[in-house]
Design a protein around this motif. Structure first.
Motif, short mmCIF file in Angstrom:
data_model
loop_
_atom_site.label_atom_id
_atom_site.label_comp_id
_atom_site.label_asym_id
_atom_site.label_seq_id
_atom_site.Cartn_x
_atom_site.Cartn_y
_atom_site.Cartn_z
N TYR A 128 0.57 -1.45 0.30
CA TYR A 128 -0.18 -0.06 0.09
C TYR A 128 0.66 1.43 -0.13
N CYS A 129 1.88 1.32 0.82
CA CYS A 129 2.83 2.31 1.01
C CYS A 129 3.29 2.26 -0.16
N PHE A 130 4.13 1.59 -0.89
CA PHE A 130 4.79 1.31 -2.10
C PHE A 130 3.91 2.55 -3.41
N ARG A 131 2.56 2.06 -3.23
CA ARG A 131 1.60 2.85 -4.09
C ARG A 131 2.08 3.97 -3.79
N GLU A 132 1.68 4.97 -3.43
CA GLU A 132 1.39 5.93 -3.13
C GLU A 132 2.77 6.65 -2.89
N ARG A 133 4.24 6.05 -2.47
CA ARG A 133 5.11 6.62 -2.94
C ARG A 133 5.23 7.32 -4.52
N GLU A 134 4.58 5.89 -4.86
CA GLU A 134 5.17 5.79 -6.52
C GLU A 134 4.60 7.41 -6.86
N LYS A 135 3.40 7.93 -6.32
CA LYS A 135 2.97 8.82 -7.27
C LYS A 135 4.30 10.25 -6.98
N LEU A 136 4.47 10.27 -5.65
CA LEU A 136 5.32 11.53 -5.42
C LEU A 136 6.39 11.30 -5.99
N GLN A 137 7.03 10.01 -5.84
CA GLN A 137 8.21 10.29 -6.91
C GLN A 137 7.90 10.35 -8.67
N GLN A 138 7.21 10.45 -8.79
CA GLN A 138 6.63 10.58 -9.89
C GLN A 138 6.21 12.09 -9.81
N LEU A 139 5.98 13.13 -9.11
CA LEU A 139 6.43 14.04 -9.35
C LEU A 139 7.36 14.25 -9.22
#
Lengths: 409, 183
Positions: free
Chosen positions: A147-158
């Motif tokens: 779950y956490c890595f799903r949100e991390r991915e979004k922020l890292q793409q930003l």
């Protein structure tokens, strides 16, 4: 049957047990161990399941950053600060830049301050997400990790859209930031902040009432407020013990004094309270980002100090003087700096990150000391572990949230 | 309290010890003699108006070539109660780089002092466990001293490296991690 019992000596076991001499056992944990979050080595002396003594050994990732920075000019050091706490590179960059700006006496434009605050809080969320993911994984909750890595991915793409890098960003510059943010990027981030509180609730739904999680974290690794201060702990660890010490509140930098936010604290100072503090910090960081996006003013993103800061590219191509400044800064770096010394602390996701710079007037720092929060936190590990069970070591290491790149430098 | 006022108070209390007070960008450093460091730190920690309860940082600085006192040990102190900051710098001569420990005032000083010993060779008298911390225990020299070379002579390597290489050769003999994998 009696024969068999005699052969196996079953009836004698209980009487034998009283006669067996127990002794302390020394076991080695790490430096290659998945739950030590890097190359941390612990030597545990155990009596049964109880830890009698815990001795941490650090330095396996020592690269001599402090020595190295003495050979570099102020502008060249920024990429090296990325590699301290590589999970939250942005926070290190900003901490270093603020220290150098204070030394040089540079005033950073307001828009750059806002952008820095936004990216610093993004980094805090990123860092805490990784902490939650691995901490839960160590204790045995696998789903949270995904779950956490799903949100991390979004922020890292930003972050990638902002500066081209996902991990070692080197985005802030002395005097401002490298590149301006556009409306589209801000919209993308705002959409994330709208969705994120719901995600936090999802993580909490997974573990907050989980009986295994509670049993593994409540009452484990307790550290009292007085001890936390005396040991120099900082960040979520000291706040978990009930001390509302947050550098952003005590010595505001950036625009932290212009937005509304709270400092969450715990009561008992155990692993669970430190977990709760970080979960609340998710919400506070999210709210800070939202307020900053709503308030961000327009204007320049770099300060005007031609001796230390690269001039804008379009003036370099048209103006002789700017071209010379640009050439000198790129080829030789800054030639002078005010003589003096300065200690600047910032609130990195792990705790108080301090830079102590001694300048002798040349373009290179005479001495650059990095005060890493992880280093101090690991020194408190024996206090947390001694007297508890072997399995709790994992929970304790997770709860102080360490990164060895920063500890060993 | 303003940091300059703290410096004044310190000067009043220890007139013989305080050598210099300097201000730069709103931060005040007080330079002191090393002999009564423990008393000075105890005073700063306990005095109710000052109450420097938090040791932000402790580190060493090497001023190679400065006459008299080559080393400095720098204490960056902060008060969580009064929210003020001060820096105390103790001067150490080159021939006797030693100072009393402050671990019994701030426990957090323990590892900082070990690191300062590791990097500068400054001995903290009365420290409970003064060993190298970041470098291997058999390391020679103190890297953050200014006369420590950044690059070693040609072909120089850390002597522990021999052991590592032997281990690697042993592994290769048994074809673990070597180029050739057993079929």
């Amino acid at each position: 049957m009696k024969d068999l019992n005699n052969k196996l000596n079953i009836s004698n076991i209980s009487s034998q047990k009283a006669r067996i001499a127990t002794r302390e056992l020394t076991i080695n944990m790490g430096p290659q161990h998945p739950a030590t979050h890097g190359v941390l080595r612990l030597v545990l002396e155990i009596d049964g399941e109880t830890i009698v003594r815990c001795t941490p050994y650090v330095g396996y990732l020592h690269r001599g950053v402090e020595k190295h920075t003495e050979q570099l000019n102020y502008l060249q050091i920024i990429p090296h600060t990325d590699r301290l706490d590589y999970i939250s590179a942005m926070a290190n960059n900003i901490g270093y830049c603020i220290a150098v700006e204070r030394l040089f006496g540079i005033e950073v434009p307001e828009r750059a301050q806002y952008i820095r605050t936004i990216v610093a809080e993004m980094t805090r969320i990123l860092s805490h997400l990784l902490w939650l993911a691995t901490h839960a994984l160590d204790i045995g909750a696998m789903t949270v990790f995904l779950y956490c890595f799903r949100e991390r991915e979004k922020l890292q793409q930003l972050l990638e859209r902002l500066c081209g890098a996902r991990l070692t960003v080197s985005y802030p510059r002395i005097g401002g930031v490298k590149k301006d943010v556009d409306a589209q990027w801000l919209e993308g981030l705002y959409a994330f902040t709208e969705e994120f509180p719901m995600r936090i609730e999802q993580y909490e739904a997974l573990i907050d009432k989980n009986r295994i999680w509670l049993r593994r974290t409540k009452g484990v690794g307790i550290i009292s407020p007085e001890e936390a201060i005396n040991m120099g702990l900082s960040g979520p660890v000291i706040r978990g013990s009930g001390i509302p010490y947050d550098v952003r509140r005590f010595m505001p930098y950036g625009v932290y004094d212009k937005v509304r936010w709270e400092v969450p604290t715990g009561k008992n100072g155990d692993v669970y309270d430190r977990y709760r503090v970080r979960m609340e910090e998710f919400r506070q960081s999210n709210s800070i980002i939202r307020q900053c996006i709503e308030k961000i003013p327009s204007g320049p993103i770099m300060a005007d100090a031609p001796k230390f800061i690269l001039p804008p590219k379009d003036t370099v191509l048209t103006n002789m003087e700017q071209l010379i400044h640009h050439f000198v800064l790129i080829t030789k770096g800054p030639q002078t700096a005010p003589e003096g010394e300065i200690y600047v602390a910032t609130e990195a996701p792990k705790g108080e990150l301090g830079f102590y710079i001694v300048s002798d007037g040349t373009g290179k720092p005479y001495r650059l000391r990095i005060r890493p929060p992880s280093f101090v936190h690991i020194s408190a590990l024996p206090k947390l572990c001694e007297g508890s069970l072997v399995a709790d070591v994992i929970a304790n290491i997770g709860s102080i949230d360490i990164v060895m790149g920063e500890c060993d430098r | 309290m303003e940091p300059l006022v703290i410096a004044e108070k310190l000067k009043e209390r220890f007139p013989q010890e305080v050598l210099d007070v300097a201000e730069f960008r709103g931060q005040v450093s007080v330079t002191i003699k090393k002999d009564r460091i423990k008393e000075i730190c105890r005073y700063l920690h306990d005095e109710p108006d000052i109450k420097m309860s938090y040791l932000s940082d402790l580190c060493g600085v090497d001023y190679l070539g400065r006459r008299g006192f080559r080393f400095e040990v720098v204490y960056n102190l902060y008060s969580l109660t009064h929210r003020h900051r001060i820096r105390v710098k103790a001067l150490l001569p080159e021939d006797d780089p030693s100072i009393n420990t402050v671990t019994d005032i701030w426990k957090g000083a323990n590892w900082h002092e070990r690191e300062t010993y590791d990097m500068f060779g400054i001995v903290f008298k009365g420290h409970p466990d003064l060993r190298r911390i970041l470098l291997p225990e058999d390391w020679e020299g103190f890297p953050l001293r200014k006369d420590y070379p950044v690059t070693g002579p040609e072909g120089w390597e850390w002597k522990g490296y021999e052991e590592v290489k032997k281990l690697h050769e042993h592994d290769r003999e048994w074809r673990i991690g070597g180029d050739e994998r057993p079929k």
